[in-house]
Scaffold this motif. Sequence first.
Motif, short mmCIF file in Angstrom:
data_model
loop_
_atom_site.label_atom_id
_atom_site.label_comp_id
_atom_site.label_asym_id
_atom_site.label_seq_id
_atom_site.Cartn_x
_atom_site.Cartn_y
_atom_site.Cartn_z
N PHE A 74 -15.85 33.11 39.82
CA PHE A 74 -16.16 31.73 40.19
C PHE A 74 -16.58 30.92 38.96
N ILE B 4 -13.45 29.97 37.23
CA ILE B 4 -12.78 28.87 37.91
C ILE B 4 -13.45 27.53 37.58
N LEU B 5 -14.80 27.53 37.57
CA LEU B 5 -15.54 26.30 37.26
C LEU B 5 -15.27 25.85 35.84
N LEU C 134 -12.67 26.54 34.01
CA LEU C 134 -11.27 26.11 33.97
C LEU C 134 -11.16 24.67 34.47
#
Lengths: 265, 306
Positions: free
Chosen positions: B146, B149-150, B152
């Motif tokens: 996660f 993802i953040l 990115l």
Amino acid sequence: MPTAIASTLILIAFLMTAAFAPSVAPMHPNQGNIRDRLQAPGGEYRLGTDQQGRDLLSRVIFGSRVALLVGATTVLIGLSVGGLLGVVAGYFGGWTDTIIMRTMDLLLAFPYILLVVAIVSILGPSLQNAIIAIGITNVPHFARIVRSVVIGLREREFVMAAGALGASQLRTIARHVMPNAIAPVIIVATLYFGRNVIAEATLSFLGLGVQPPTAAWGSMVAVGREYLRSSPHLSLAPGIALMFFVYALNTLGDALRDVLDPKTQ
Amino acid sequence: MGTYVVKRVLQIIPVLIGITFLAFLVFYFGPGDPVLMILGEHASPELIERERTRLGLDQPMLVQYARFLGNLAQGDLGISYRSREPVTSVIAPALRATVILAIVTMLFTALIGIPTGILAATNRGGVVDQVTMSVTMVGVSAPAFFVGILLLLVFSYQLRWFPASGMRDWNSVVLPALTIALHFGAMLARMTRSAMLEVLGEDYIRTAKSKGLARRVVEYKHALRNAALPVVTLLGLQAGHVLGGAVVAETIFAWPGLGRLLLNGIIWRDAPLVQAGVIIIAFMFSVVTFFVDIVYSWLNPTIRYG
């Protein structure tokens, strides 16, 4: 202390949500309306919809069931198998101890997530196999902690006295040794609960855990990755739920350690 | 010290034998028939039989294991099913990428974790301490995938500061390294803080303070040195984990490292590749743990006699 109470309340809220998911969730987690796909949060769907038009809030709510199920069962596997091995190794010592603990060291010689991935690759990807794999990686940790407690107690007067009074080994272990292992085991169990939930989410994120269409936080973040530029809420909603849940668990584990283990204060 | 090192080296041997045996079992019981993987589904029975004899697969299990160890000793890890190349030449570039990632990650981790931990410990109970403890708890609780993802989303898609994938420019390494370092750094900060607090409560610190030494001198010269023990240990273990288990960060940012290669090997059912990867990773992990133990015993002599 207030943080511990707050995290306990958060965890109870998660537990209740998971238990009553069908009545709490506004819609069905796996049935969507394809015409309403990728809706933004707000409006009819409070957290928006995913790529198949399913209500994201309902899917996040049902995802809590997977997290709680995985956390509880994996810790139970680690605790029962590891605890038993730890008691046997610590109480009997000698060759029994050496063989058990060297095997545990071998399991610890692999990076955690890799071991899980390797076991799942042999068993095949599914929720059940993810639970087995994660549970196995917990075994050495629980074995170590229980063993160290048992070794510390073995030579203590009250344990020797129980033996001298004619108590059987089984009774001595069950009545005099085990109760003293409860506090450290609770601390470890709380922390591993959170770690195991993350491990399952990671497996599902990599496509090796919970399979579609079941709603699980990890696989939801993975699916959202493909829509990250246009609809970031697909990944954000389940990711934040997961983080919140593990945060509450870790805070509680920390508080428990402070209370139960006075040395760290 | 010398005897301890020898004792510790001897302890590695059974672990290495165990590792090679486990890796062999993955191959032996793992999915897929190696002969069919090499010859294809439609090979004639005679051809299959001949290939099976040639590879020694008709031999008993322990003979096969001995043969596997013999090949391993000569640096022969077999042929990858997928690329048909020697596994060693498939793994070498991935190993290089992973080592680069590990170095940058551990640099970030130390830079984030140690100063934060010292800052919190020297301000115990204050606002700075409480804020760092809450923030690092978020860092400890956040799953790596996660965080990736953040990062990115914010630093690649929105701000366009760093590339989203691959290993082309110097700055490609920043986001995958940060994905791991934020988590590890948070853990290290908490460890540094509690180690410092433990040391700051000792009698000799009170003595140093009461004889009028400046606070900074006591904190940095006397305390930090003795708090280094658990901090160094954690750093070493973390380095071992990046070298072997950076599957998530490498997957999100398409970093061509060992973790990603191994995950693909598992998905492609490329048993020789998986087998070799498992051995290399477990070997590196044991070596790192070995060095951590040596440094530990050097910093804390009582361990050697344990």
